[in-house]
Design an enzyme around this catalytic site. Sequence first.
Site, short mmCIF file in Angstrom:
data_model
loop_
_atom_site.label_atom_id
_atom_site.label_comp_id
_atom_site.label_asym_id
_atom_site.label_seq_id
_atom_site.Cartn_x
_atom_site.Cartn_y
_atom_site.Cartn_z
N ASP A 32 25.27 9.84 -60.85
CA ASP A 32 24.43 8.84 -61.50
C ASP A 32 23.05 9.43 -61.79
OD1 ASP A 32 24.52 5.44 -61.54
OD2 ASP A 32 22.55 6.41 -61.68
N ILE A 33 22.51 9.09 -62.96
CA ILE A 33 21.21 9.63 -63.37
C ILE A 33 20.06 9.08 -62.51
CG2 ILE A 33 20.54 7.87 -65.09
CD1 ILE A 33 19.96 10.23 -67.02
N ASN A 87 30.14 -3.28 -61.02
CA ASN A 87 29.43 -4.42 -61.58
C ASN A 87 30.18 -4.91 -62.81
OD1 ASN A 87 27.35 -4.14 -59.66
ND2 ASN A 87 26.32 -2.60 -60.91
N GLN A 94 26.06 -5.56 -64.99
CA GLN A 94 26.67 -4.38 -65.61
C GLN A 94 25.82 -3.98 -66.82
OE1 GLN A 94 30.74 -4.96 -66.97
NE2 GLN A 94 30.94 -2.80 -67.58
N SER A 95 25.34 -2.74 -66.82
CA SER A 95 24.47 -2.31 -67.92
C SER A 95 25.17 -1.38 -68.91
CB SER A 95 23.21 -1.63 -67.37
OG SER A 95 23.55 -0.45 -66.68
N HIS A 100 33.23 1.34 -64.65
CA HIS A 100 32.86 2.43 -63.74
C HIS A 100 32.76 1.91 -62.32
CE1 HIS A 100 29.25 0.65 -65.54
NE2 HIS A 100 28.62 0.88 -64.39
N LEU A 101 33.16 2.75 -61.37
CA LEU A 101 32.94 2.49 -59.95
C LEU A 101 31.74 3.32 -59.52
CD1 LEU A 101 36.53 2.82 -58.39
CD2 LEU A 101 35.47 0.81 -59.42
N HIS A 102 30.83 2.69 -58.75
CA HIS A 102 29.76 3.44 -58.10
C HIS A 102 30.27 3.83 -56.71
CE1 HIS A 102 26.32 2.02 -60.75
NE2 HIS A 102 27.20 1.07 -61.00
P1 DGP Z 1 25.81 -0.47 -64.06
O1 DGP Z 1 24.47 -1.10 -63.94
O2 DGP Z 1 26.76 -0.88 -62.96
O3 DGP Z 1 26.40 -0.67 -65.46
O4 DGP Z 1 25.57 1.08 -63.85
C1 DGP Z 1 25.29 1.98 -64.87
C2 DGP Z 1 24.82 3.24 -64.21
O5 DGP Z 1 24.83 4.27 -65.19
C3 DGP Z 1 23.39 3.18 -63.67
O6 DGP Z 1 23.42 3.32 -62.25
C4 DGP Z 1 22.68 4.36 -64.30
C5 DGP Z 1 23.80 5.18 -64.88
N1 DGP Z 1 23.46 5.84 -66.13
C6 DGP Z 1 22.95 5.27 -67.24
N2 DGP Z 1 22.80 6.20 -68.20
C7 DGP Z 1 23.23 7.37 -67.68
C8 DGP Z 1 23.32 8.70 -68.20
O7 DGP Z 1 22.98 9.00 -69.34
N3 DGP Z 1 23.81 9.65 -67.36
C9 DGP Z 1 24.19 9.36 -66.08
N4 DGP Z 1 24.65 10.37 -65.34
N5 DGP Z 1 24.13 8.12 -65.57
C10 DGP Z 1 23.66 7.15 -66.35
#
Ligand code: DGP
Length: 114
Positions: A32-33, A87, A94-95, A100-102
């Site tokens: 995750d970024i 999410n 959910q963004s 996706h699973l965290h």
């Molecule tokens: P959610 O809020 O559950 O939809 O999580 C989306 C996740 O995606 C959030 O924790 C940050 C991650 N994320 C968003 N953009 C990027 C990206 O460009 N690269 C990576 N590695 N993660 C990202």
Amino acid sequence: MPMEDCLFCKIIAGDIPSAKVFENDEVFAFRDINPQAPVHVLIVPKKHVANVIEGAACGLMNALCGAAAQIAAQEGIDKTGFRLITNCGHDGCQSVGHLHLHLLGGRQLSETMA
Ligand code: DGP
């Protein structure tokens, strides 16, 4: 199969760089970024589905959970424990609209889930 303008489809395709930690025929996983724990990996199906409802309907959750177990071992958190979260939708915050699973671990996580 990739969805145009889907961030995670672009990451899976390699069009946007990511720190890959796992890949098989059905699943791709990367860091995750904006990590919320020492280990914070996003586990996604290669097939574009919007959320867990669609993922369950097409039988993808087993592959995602199996990958999570493998990654937890790979990251050395299978014995200490971890949290798996997905999410879903607006209230779930959910963004990114690609299932996706965290996978979170590497420290004692909070008891608070909400
Ligand atoms: P959610 O809020 O559950 O939809 O999580 C989306 C996740 O995606 C959030 O924790 C940050 C991650 N994320 C968003 N953009 C990027 C990206 O460009 N690269 C990576 N590695 N993660 C990202």
